[in-house]
Design a protein around this motif. Structure first.
Motif, PDB file in Angstrom:
ATOM      1  N   UNK A  10       0.822  -1.224   0.000  1.00 36.77           N
ATOM      2  CA  UNK A  10       0.000   0.000   0.000  1.00 36.77           C
ATOM      3  C   UNK A  10       0.853   1.270   0.000  1.00 36.77           C
ATOM      4  N   UNK A  11       2.169   1.127   0.117  1.00 37.37           N
ATOM      5  CA  UNK A  11       3.056   2.290   0.250  1.00 37.37           C
ATOM      6  C   UNK A  11       2.855   3.331  -0.851  1.00 37.37           C
ATOM      7  N   UNK A  12       2.847   2.962  -2.141  1.00 39.07           N
ATOM      8  CA  UNK A  12       2.657   3.991  -3.180  1.00 39.07           C
ATOM      9  C   UNK A  12       1.360   4.775  -3.021  1.00 39.07           C
ATOM     10  N   UNK A  13       0.274   4.081  -2.641  1.00 38.78           N
ATOM     11  CA  UNK A  13      -1.011   4.761  -2.455  1.00 38.78           C
ATOM     12  C   UNK A  13      -0.973   5.709  -1.259  1.00 38.78           C
ATOM     13  N   UNK A  14      -0.301   5.290  -0.187  1.00 37.27           N
ATOM     14  CA  UNK A  14      -0.164   6.144   1.000  1.00 37.27           C
ATOM     15  C   UNK A  14       0.598   7.410   0.639  1.00 37.27           C
ATOM     16  N   UNK A  15       1.667   7.266  -0.111  1.00 38.84           N
ATOM     17  CA  UNK A  15       2.469   8.417  -0.532  1.00 38.84           C
ATOM     18  C   UNK A  15       1.652   9.328  -1.441  1.00 38.84           C
ATOM     19  N   UNK A  16       0.834   8.739  -2.290  1.00 36.17           N
ATOM     20  CA  UNK A  16      -0.025   9.531  -3.182  1.00 36.17           C
ATOM     21  C   UNK A  16      -1.010  10.383  -2.384  1.00 36.17           C
ATOM     22  N   UNK A  17      -1.599   9.798  -1.330  1.00 36.82           N
ATOM     23  CA  UNK A  17      -2.518  10.560  -0.474  1.00 36.82           C
ATOM     24  C   UNK A  17      -1.785  11.723   0.192  1.00 36.82           C
ATOM     25  N   UNK A  18      -0.582  11.456   0.698  1.00 37.74           N
ATOM     26  CA  UNK A  18       0.198  12.500   1.365  1.00 37.74           C
ATOM     27  C   UNK A  18       0.516  13.645   0.415  1.00 37.74           C
ATOM     28  N   UNK A  31       7.717   2.607   4.917  1.00 38.53           N
ATOM     29  CA  UNK A  31       8.000   1.170   4.857  1.00 38.53           C
ATOM     30  C   UNK A  31       8.475   0.631   6.200  1.00 38.53           C
ATOM     31  N   UNK A  32       9.255   1.434   6.921  1.00 41.23           N
ATOM     32  CA  UNK A  32       9.760   1.021   8.232  1.00 41.23           C
ATOM     33  C   UNK A  32       8.599   0.803   9.211  1.00 41.23           C
ATOM     34  N   UNK A  33       7.651   1.737   9.224  1.00 44.58           N
ATOM     35  CA  UNK A  33       6.498   1.624  10.124  1.00 44.58           C
ATOM     36  C   UNK A  33       5.645   0.411   9.764  1.00 44.58           C
ATOM     37  N   UNK A  34       5.369   0.236   8.483  1.00 41.40           N
ATOM     38  CA  UNK A  34       4.533  -0.882   8.047  1.00 41.40           C
ATOM     39  C   UNK A  34       5.195  -2.229   8.314  1.00 41.40           C
ATOM     40  N   UNK A  35       6.525  -2.263   8.284  1.00 42.05           N
ATOM     41  CA  UNK A  35       7.260  -3.503   8.536  1.00 42.05           C
ATOM     42  C   UNK A  35       7.206  -3.893  10.008  1.00 42.05           C
ATOM     43  N   UNK A  36       7.414  -2.918  10.897  1.00 45.69           N
ATOM     44  CA  UNK A  36       7.535  -3.217  12.324  1.00 45.69           C
ATOM     45  C   UNK A  36       6.223  -3.166  13.097  1.00 45.69           C
ATOM     46  N   UNK A  37       5.257  -2.373  12.625  1.00 45.85           N
ATOM     47  CA  UNK A  37       4.023  -2.170  13.398  1.00 45.85           C
ATOM     48  C   UNK A  37       2.770  -2.364  12.546  1.00 45.85           C
ATOM     49  N   UNK A  54      -4.069   5.560   8.909  1.00 47.06           N
ATOM     50  CA  UNK A  54      -3.451   5.935  10.185  1.00 47.06           C
ATOM     51  C   UNK A  54      -2.291   4.968  10.408  1.00 47.06           C
ATOM     52  N   UNK A  55      -1.079   5.521  10.576  1.00 47.80           N
ATOM     53  CA  UNK A  55       0.125   4.729  10.778  1.00 47.80           C
ATOM     54  C   UNK A  55       0.740   5.127  12.112  1.00 47.80           C
ATOM     55  N   UNK A  56       1.072   4.145  12.929  1.00 50.80           N
ATOM     56  CA  UNK A  56       1.561   4.440  14.267  1.00 50.80           C
ATOM     57  C   UNK A  56       2.790   3.606  14.611  1.00 50.80           C
ATOM     58  N   UNK A  57       3.501   4.079  15.647  1.00 48.59           N
ATOM     59  CA  UNK A  57       4.692   3.413  16.171  1.00 48.59           C
ATOM     60  C   UNK A  57       4.427   3.080  17.642  1.00 48.59           C
ATOM     61  N   UNK A  58       4.825   1.885  18.052  1.00 42.63           N
ATOM     62  CA  UNK A  58       4.584   1.442  19.430  1.00 42.63           C
ATOM     63  C   UNK A  58       5.890   1.427  20.217  1.00 42.63           C
ATOM     64  N   UNK A  59       5.867   2.073  21.366  1.00 42.53           N
ATOM     65  CA  UNK A  59       7.013   2.064  22.275  1.00 42.53           C
ATOM     66  C   UNK A  59       6.647   1.272  23.537  1.00 42.53           C
ATOM     67  N   UNK A  60       7.485   1.379  24.538  1.00 42.29           N
ATOM     68  CA  UNK A  60       7.285   0.624  25.783  1.00 42.29           C
ATOM     69  C   UNK A  60       5.968   0.980  26.469  1.00 42.29           C
ATOM     70  N   UNK A  61       5.668   2.289  26.557  1.00 48.24           N
ATOM     71  CA  UNK A  61       4.478   2.740  27.270  1.00 48.24           C
ATOM     72  C   UNK A  61       3.463   3.451  26.375  1.00 48.24           C
ATOM     73  N   UNK A  62       3.914   3.947  25.252  1.00 51.51           N
ATOM     74  CA  UNK A  62       3.083   4.820  24.429  1.00 51.51           C
ATOM     75  C   UNK A  62       2.992   4.344  22.985  1.00 51.51           C
ATOM     76  N   UNK A  63       1.933   4.814  22.334  1.00 50.93           N
ATOM     77  CA  UNK A  63       1.782   4.683  20.882  1.00 50.93           C
ATOM     78  C   UNK A  63       1.834   6.088  20.297  1.00 50.93           C
ATOM     79  N   UNK A  64       2.637   6.268  19.266  1.00 55.53           N
ATOM     80  CA  UNK A  64       2.724   7.571  18.610  1.00 55.53           C
ATOM     81  C   UNK A  64       2.112   7.485  17.216  1.00 55.53           C
ATOM     82  N   UNK A  65       1.151   8.365  16.949  1.00 54.23           N
ATOM     83  CA  UNK A  65       0.575   8.453  15.607  1.00 54.23           C
ATOM     84  C   UNK A  65       1.542   9.246  14.736  1.00 54.23           C
ATOM     85  N   UNK A  66       2.035   8.625  13.694  1.00 52.98           N
ATOM     86  CA  UNK A  66       2.994   9.282  12.798  1.00 52.98           C
ATOM     87  C   UNK A  66       2.311   9.902  11.587  1.00 52.98           C
TER      88      UNK A  66
END
Length: 271
Positions: A10-18, A31-37, A54-66
């Motif tokens: 879905x990466x090309x479509x996500x970039x197109x929206x941005x 690609x890094x976010x989609x690979x790990x989370x 909506x793409x997010x990153x997960x840490x020890x205590x928090x989730x960050x919306x990127x």
């Protein structure tokens, strides 16, 4: 309309929206976010057409919306609400807080979901208009003489009060990465286009070291456009203005739950 997990394809479509929404985006980062989370990245579809993400990153205590985007022709149809509601339900299930940096005009939207503003955020751009300054070979070598990874582990944990380095080290492992470290500071920058450099993450507990680093990045990056996002804090603003960065946009840091972050140390957030 239906919601499903996003995939790398879905990466090309996500970039197109941005690009359609004039949002800064970086293929490596997506690609890094989609690979790990992948379990925390969703798309909303209408007849198999991707309408929002909506793409997010997960840490020890928090989730960050990127990234949180809905195509212009699907605005005001509650798609964003559905995406955010989906994420918030999962965050509660995982017992995680959620935070993000977003343009100020959307503050009320997030407050309606229980988010609270913690601090204002400034977007800074230096367009190659660099004031004269002295920067010696000795200073350049000093910026590269400390143990970068060790400084990241110590200073990032002290600043964000949680373990985040698993993702940060991956994020900073680019061909274009420029890494500096001093006793109480570290700084990373990378090229996101042929003309644009993103400055971050950059953490410093010492104003003198922070100034060495801003000189270093401007010296080594030449006349490229340098972009940064920093908390609206007096001494940080003063440093960016001194080196001819322009304040181009006001954003807000919003959190759901108690995010124990020391914003005074953050000279620039990660991408």
């Amino acid at each position: 309309m239906f919601i499903r997990w996003l995939k790398l394809t879905d990466t090309p479509e996500i970039i197109s929206i941005a690009k359609e929404m004039d949002i800064e985006v970086d293929t490596y980062h997506i690609k890094l976010i989609l690979t790990h989370f992948p379990h925390l990245c969703f798309g909303i579809y209408k007849e198999n057409m991707l309408a929002g993400v909506i793409l997010t990153v997960e840490y020890e205590k928090n989730i960050q919306i990127k990234y949180f985007m809905v195509k212009n022709n699907f605005q005001k149809k509650n798609l964003g609400k559905r995406l955010l509601k989906t994420l918030m339900e999962i965050a509660k299930m995982y017992n995680k807080n959620v935070y993000l940096i977003f343009p100020e005009k959307y503050q009320l939207f997030f407050e309606n979901f229980g988010f609270k503003k913690t601090v204002d955020i400034n977007k800074w751009i230096n367009r190659g208009n660099v004031p004269p300054f002295y920067f010696s070979n000795k200073e350049a070598k000093e910026l590269e003489s400390y143990d970068f990874e060790n400084k990241v582990q110590i200073l990032d944990y002290e600043t964000f009060n949680e373990e985040r380095t698993f993702y940060l080290f991956e994020e900073m492992q680019r061909n274009s990465s420029l890494k500096f470290a001093l006793p109480d500071s570290f700084q990373h920058s990378c090229s996101i286009t042929s003309k644009d450099v993103f400055l971050g993450p950059w953490i410093s507990k010492d104003e003198y070291e922070a100034e060495k680093m801003i000189k270093g990045v401007l010296f080594f990056r030449g006349l490229k456009r340098v972009i940064s996002y920093s908390p609206d804090i007096k001494n940080i603003n003063k440093l960016f203005k001194k080196y001819n960065f322009e304040k181009t946009e006001k954003l807000v840091f919003l959190s759901y739950g108690d995010c124990e972050i020391n914003f005074n140390n953050i000279y620039s957030f990660s991408f």
